[in-house]
Design a protein around this motif. Structure first.
Motif, mmCIF file in Angstrom:
data_model
loop_
_atom_site.group_PDB
_atom_site.id
_atom_site.type_symbol
_atom_site.label_atom_id
_atom_site.label_comp_id
_atom_site.label_asym_id
_atom_site.label_seq_id
_atom_site.Cartn_x
_atom_site.Cartn_y
_atom_site.Cartn_z
ATOM 1 N N THR A 64 40.654 60.699 46.198
ATOM 2 C CA THR A 64 41.957 60.288 45.666
ATOM 3 C C THR A 64 42.911 59.782 46.750
ATOM 4 N N LYS A 65 42.498 59.817 48.001
ATOM 5 C CA LYS A 65 43.288 59.180 49.063
ATOM 6 C C LYS A 65 43.198 57.664 48.963
ATOM 7 N N ALA A 66 42.147 57.174 48.318
ATOM 8 C CA ALA A 66 41.918 55.730 48.189
ATOM 9 C C ALA A 66 42.846 55.140 47.133
ATOM 10 N N ALA A 67 43.314 53.943 47.416
ATOM 11 C CA ALA A 67 44.195 53.236 46.488
ATOM 12 C C ALA A 67 43.376 52.338 45.565
ATOM 13 N N ASP A 68 43.937 52.083 44.393
ATOM 14 C CA ASP A 68 43.324 51.140 43.458
ATOM 15 C C ASP A 68 43.747 49.716 43.829
ATOM 16 N N VAL A 89 43.800 61.372 39.846
ATOM 17 C CA VAL A 89 42.960 60.682 38.875
ATOM 18 C C VAL A 89 43.766 60.593 37.582
ATOM 19 N N GLN A 90 43.761 59.416 36.943
ATOM 20 C CA GLN A 90 44.571 59.205 35.739
ATOM 21 C C GLN A 90 43.977 59.835 34.487
ATOM 22 N N ASN A 149 39.764 60.636 32.328
ATOM 23 C CA ASN A 149 38.307 60.604 32.389
ATOM 24 C C ASN A 149 37.822 59.181 32.684
ATOM 25 N N PHE A 150 36.700 59.105 33.353
ATOM 26 C CA PHE A 150 36.011 57.850 33.651
ATOM 27 C C PHE A 150 36.731 56.975 34.678
ATOM 28 N N GLU A 151 37.467 57.618 35.598
ATOM 29 C CA GLU A 151 37.953 56.892 36.771
ATOM 30 C C GLU A 151 36.768 56.784 37.731
ATOM 31 N N LYS A 152 36.655 55.617 38.360
ATOM 32 C CA LYS A 152 35.465 55.314 39.155
ATOM 33 C C LYS A 152 35.844 55.043 40.610
ATOM 34 N N PHE A 153 35.015 55.565 41.516
ATOM 35 C CA PHE A 153 35.184 55.325 42.950
ATOM 36 C C PHE A 153 33.874 54.749 43.467
ATOM 37 N N LEU A 154 33.930 53.522 43.992
ATOM 38 C CA LEU A 154 32.741 52.883 44.537
ATOM 39 C C LEU A 154 32.701 53.126 46.041
ATOM 40 N N LEU A 155 31.598 53.732 46.493
ATOM 41 C CA LEU A 155 31.428 54.055 47.903
ATOM 42 C C LEU A 155 30.380 53.147 48.525
ATOM 43 N N ASN A 156 30.624 52.759 49.769
ATOM 44 C CA ASN A 156 29.600 52.010 50.495
ATOM 45 C C ASN A 156 28.597 52.992 51.106
ATOM 46 N N GLU A 159 32.427 55.422 52.432
ATOM 47 C CA GLU A 159 33.823 54.983 52.365
ATOM 48 C C GLU A 159 34.113 54.404 50.985
ATOM 49 N N VAL A 160 35.287 54.726 50.439
ATOM 50 C CA VAL A 160 35.680 54.162 49.153
ATOM 51 C C VAL A 160 36.057 52.702 49.370
ATOM 52 N N VAL A 161 35.348 51.818 48.703
ATOM 53 C CA VAL A 161 35.639 50.388 48.819
ATOM 54 C C VAL A 161 36.319 49.844 47.571
ATOM 55 N N ALA A 162 36.295 50.608 46.491
ATOM 56 C CA ALA A 162 37.004 50.210 45.273
ATOM 57 C C ALA A 162 37.297 51.448 44.444
ATOM 58 N N ARG A 163 38.512 51.483 43.915
ATOM 59 C CA ARG A 163 38.911 52.533 42.975
ATOM 60 C C ARG A 163 39.211 51.837 41.666
ATOM 61 N N ILE A 164 38.484 52.212 40.638
ATOM 62 C CA ILE A 164 38.549 51.519 39.359
ATOM 63 C C ILE A 164 39.089 52.488 38.321
ATOM 64 N N ARG A 165 40.170 52.110 37.694
ATOM 65 C CA ARG A 165 40.843 52.996 36.742
ATOM 66 C C ARG A 165 40.019 53.162 35.461
ATOM 67 N N PRO A 166 40.312 54.216 34.692
ATOM 68 C CA PRO A 166 39.456 54.630 33.578
ATOM 69 C C PRO A 166 39.167 53.581 32.511
ATOM 70 N N ARG A 167 40.125 52.780 32.138
ATOM 71 C CA ARG A 167 39.903 51.854 31.017
ATOM 72 C C ARG A 167 39.058 50.641 31.394
ATOM 73 N N THR A 168 38.813 50.438 32.677
ATOM 74 C CA THR A 168 37.946 49.338 33.099
ATOM 75 C C THR A 168 36.500 49.739 32.821
ATOM 76 N N GLU A 169 35.835 48.936 32.039
ATOM 77 C CA GLU A 169 34.441 49.209 31.665
ATOM 78 C C GLU A 169 33.539 49.153 32.899
ATOM 79 N N PRO A 170 32.501 49.989 32.928
ATOM 80 C CA PRO A 170 31.587 49.992 34.075
ATOM 81 C C PRO A 170 30.955 48.628 34.358
ATOM 82 N N GLU A 171 30.734 47.844 33.300
ATOM 83 C CA GLU A 171 30.075 46.551 33.483
ATOM 84 C C GLU A 171 31.053 45.386 33.521
ATOM 85 N N ALA A 172 32.335 45.683 33.753
ATOM 86 C CA ALA A 172 33.324 44.609 33.901
ATOM 87 C C ALA A 172 32.912 43.728 35.079
ATOM 88 N N PRO A 173 33.163 42.428 34.997
ATOM 89 C CA PRO A 173 32.723 41.511 36.062
ATOM 90 C C PRO A 173 33.157 41.935 37.463
#
Length: 163
Positions: free
Chosen positions: A111-115, A123-124, A126-133, A137-151
């Motif tokens: 949660t130190k990572a920014a969106d 975390v806002q 359920n289903f908040e996503k953190f993409l790690l390399n 390292e967190v390279v993307a923080r994706i909020r809950p309403r963004t679908e996993p398969e969003a472009p």
């Protein structure tokens, strides 16, 4: 320096592990719940897992009951729900708190990572996503309403994959 790879976690089955098991891989850490309006995102998460697992990617589900009590089940109930309803094959960790005084150390780091809007912190929902390399390292923080398969999510994952 401690990374998320070094933080002890338990699997849903109660076995000790860490995200260090995925060092060198892209990892999408998602706090999940079985009784949420966003629960159908499990299907997209599983499709991502199946599509990219052989290219050095995994989803890691982290059950959490902090949002309107939407993950009340035991570890066994969560496992059964995920496997029978959505065919979940990706690893699941034990149920933890992602916010507040009892926040799991993994989420203290995540949660130190920014969106994309520059907002860090709690975390806002359920289903908040953190993409790690591969270095954890967190390279993307994706909020809950963004679908996993969003472009934008797929592009971020593909940008980390082994060619």
């Amino acid at each position: 320096m401690t990374t998320v790879h070094d933080i002890p976690v338990n699997t849903l089955a109660g076995e000790s592990t860490s995200l260090g098991a995925y060092r060198g891989q892209a990892v999408l850490v998602v706090n999940v719940a079985s009784k949420c309006g966003l629960t159908p995102q499990y299907a997209g998460l599983e499709r991502l897992q199946k599509s990219y697992a052989d290219q050095g990617f995994t989803v890691v589900g982290v059950p959490c009951n902090q949002f309107a009590g939407q993950e009340p089940g035991s570890a066994e109930e969560i496992q059964t729900f995920c496997s029978t309803t959505y065919g979940v094959s990706f690893p699941m960790l034990e149920k933890v708190d992602v916010n507040g005084a009892g926040r799991h150390p993994l989420y203290t780091e995540l949660t130190k990572a920014a969106d994309a809007d520059g907002a860090a912190g709690d975390v806002q929902w359920n289903f908040e996503k953190f993409l790690l390399n591969g270095d954890g390292e967190v390279v993307a923080r994706i909020r809950p309403r963004t679908e996993p398969e969003a472009p934008e999510v797929v592009a971020a994952i593909e940008g980390l994959l082994k060619s």
